[in-house]
Design a protein around this motif. Structure first.
Motif, short mmCIF file in Angstrom:
data_model
loop_
_atom_site.label_atom_id
_atom_site.label_comp_id
_atom_site.label_asym_id
_atom_site.label_seq_id
_atom_site.Cartn_x
_atom_site.Cartn_y
_atom_site.Cartn_z
N ALA A 167 94.26 -11.97 55.25
CA ALA A 167 92.83 -11.70 55.47
C ALA A 167 92.76 -11.13 56.92
O ALA A 167 91.75 -10.43 56.81
N GLU A 168 93.48 -11.33 57.74
CA GLU A 168 93.21 -10.68 59.12
C GLU A 168 93.52 -9.13 58.91
O GLU A 168 93.02 -8.48 59.68
N LEU A 169 94.76 -8.91 58.14
CA LEU A 169 95.04 -7.75 58.01
C LEU A 169 93.75 -6.71 57.51
O LEU A 169 93.54 -5.47 57.75
N VAL A 170 93.02 -7.44 56.45
CA VAL A 170 91.90 -6.67 55.95
C VAL A 170 90.81 -6.71 57.10
O VAL A 170 90.25 -5.44 57.13
N GLU A 171 90.59 -7.66 57.68
CA GLU A 171 89.88 -7.47 58.85
C GLU A 171 89.96 -6.61 59.74
O GLU A 171 89.03 -5.94 60.33
N GLN A 172 91.30 -6.38 59.95
CA GLN A 172 91.65 -5.16 60.92
C GLN A 172 92.01 -4.01 60.41
O GLN A 172 92.49 -2.95 61.08
N ASP A 173 91.59 -3.87 58.99
CA ASP A 173 91.97 -2.70 58.31
C ASP A 173 93.47 -2.06 58.47
O ASP A 173 93.73 -1.20 58.67
N LYS A 174 94.41 -2.96 58.62
CA LYS A 174 95.82 -2.84 58.40
C LYS A 174 96.73 -3.09 57.31
O LYS A 174 97.88 -3.13 57.32
N THR A 175 95.92 -3.36 56.21
CA THR A 175 96.77 -3.76 55.02
C THR A 175 97.69 -2.70 54.46
O THR A 175 98.74 -2.82 54.08
#
Length: 399
Positions: A167-175
């Motif tokens: 979820a954090e990766l999605v928020e930071q656009d780092k998926t």
């Protein structure tokens, strides 16, 4: 904590694998080795957790064949922490994920200050894990119950951690960054063996002369062979400092070697004949090693660049802070955006044209991922161009 099951035979393995196959979602996997105790890096415990199935602690030596586990979870997403450490031990057992998520690597990309398993679990879930047995000898049998409980906790929370980090990766656009990094870890080939592994002997820099280095090589090789034979960490047989002390003392006889109080270790006296034979073989070596190791493809240390290759020095000094600024903007460590070695190699041997496209090709050839190239190629190209600009002369003061 949740209930866990210790599996130490083939029948138990099949039963556990049926339960894991019937579980839901990804699987959390961890490995315990006996690093620092054993010569090998084999797995001495494999922990697996899946929702709907529970926690299973597999004892590899008595089980042997892990084909049922591979069939049960091989195609499922695996959650590991610091996967590059565990994958070699798993591959020895023909266990490897088709797809994986590395919680340590994800935490790095997200800019977490601490990325150890305990710190990541605490940061994401607010749960504190005890790390009392992380450096234990996992080849011990039977394993104490407290160690088994610790091992179970290492995987019990990993799926929850994965969901939080995803979820954090999605928020930071780092998926996509993370996906490329995970694929790179899975596809990374083992490093080739070093040409002169004995040169990593701690304290070797105090040994002078080619003949003494020949003795060092011979002693190191003798210890390595015995360690492999006994499956014991070399340093537990005779520590590096003891080998170096023996080399520097230059004993004239086996008795003199035995009398050297600095020559210590649990096998220093029981294998005295072995060590003395190695010393004599080193002294008789008609092809002693060079004082310095061959350079190979290693670069000189950056501090020497200003004299050895001043243009490369200027490029690196311009590019390094520029790349660091990009990493800071992405809230991640610079080494995860681009490894220092990659940047040094491009600075030392750049393409003829300082364009983003040419730099991108150089980075790609060195193994950089596409997301890393997208964020650094133009920055490095601009820095390289800046490095060759003449420094403007200071204006003369108006009289």
């Amino acid at each position: 904590m949740a209930e866990y099951h210790v599996i130490s035979d083939a029948a138990g393995l099949v039963e556990a694998c049926d339960l894991l196959a019937a579980g839901s979602g990804p699987v959390a996997v961890d490995v315990e080795r006996a690093s620092g105790f054993r010569y090998s890096q084999r797995a001495y415990l494999i922990q697996v957790y899946r929702r709907g199935a529970g926690v299973f602690l597999f004892d590899p030596p008595p089980i042997g064949d892990f084909a049922p586990l591979k069939r049960a979870i091989g195609s499922v997403l695996w959650i590991l922490h610091a996967a590059s450490q565990d994958l070699p031990s798993l591959r020895e057992l023909d266990l490897e994920p088709e797809e994986m998520f590395d919680t340590e690597l994800a935490a790095r990309l997200l800019g977490h200050e601490r990325v150890g398993l305990g710190a990541v679990v605490e940061h994401t879930l607010g749960i504190t894990l005890a790390k009392a047995h992380s450096a234990s000898d996992w080849s011990t049998r039977p394993l104490p119950q407290s160690w088994l409980e610790y091992a179970a906790l290492d995987v019990e929370h990993l799926v929850d951690v994965y969901e939080a980090l995803a979820a954090e990766l999605v928020e930071q656009d780092k998926t996509d960054f993370a996906a490329q990094e995970f694929t790179a870890v899975l596809q990374r080939q083992p490093k080739p063996p070093r040409d002169d592994p004995w040169r990593r002997l701690s304290g070797l820099h105090t040994v002078r002369g080619r003949k003494a280095l020949a003795v060092a090589r011979s002693l190191w090789t003798a210890r390595e062979e015995y360690a492999r034979e006994q499956d014991v960490s070399p340093g537990r047989l005779v520590p590096d400092r003891a080998l170096v002390a023996a080399i520097r003392a230059n004993p004239t006889s086996k008795q003199a070697l035995a009398a050297n109080k600095e020559f210590m270790g649990r096998a220093s006296r029981t294998q005295l004949d072995r060590w003395w034979a190695a010393i004599e073989a080193g002294r008789a070596d008609e092809n002693p090693p060079a004082e310095r190791a061959a350079g190979g493809d290693s670069l000189p240390p950056p501090r020497a660049w200003v004299d050895r290759n001043p243009e490369a020095d200027a490029r690196l000094k311009c590019a390094r802070p520029a790349v660091e600024a990009v990493a800071e903007g992405l809230s991640m460590p610079t080494e995860n955006l681009l490894t220092p070695d990659t940047l040094r190699r491009v600075a030392w041997s750049p393409p003829e044209e300082f364009s983003a496209e040419a730099i991108a090709e150089s980075l790609r050839a060195l193994g950089a991922r596409e997301w890393q190239i997208d964020h650094t190629a133009q920055t490095i190209a601009d820095a390289f161009v800046e490095s060759v600009q003449p420094v403007p002369e200071a204006e003369s003061p108006v009289s």
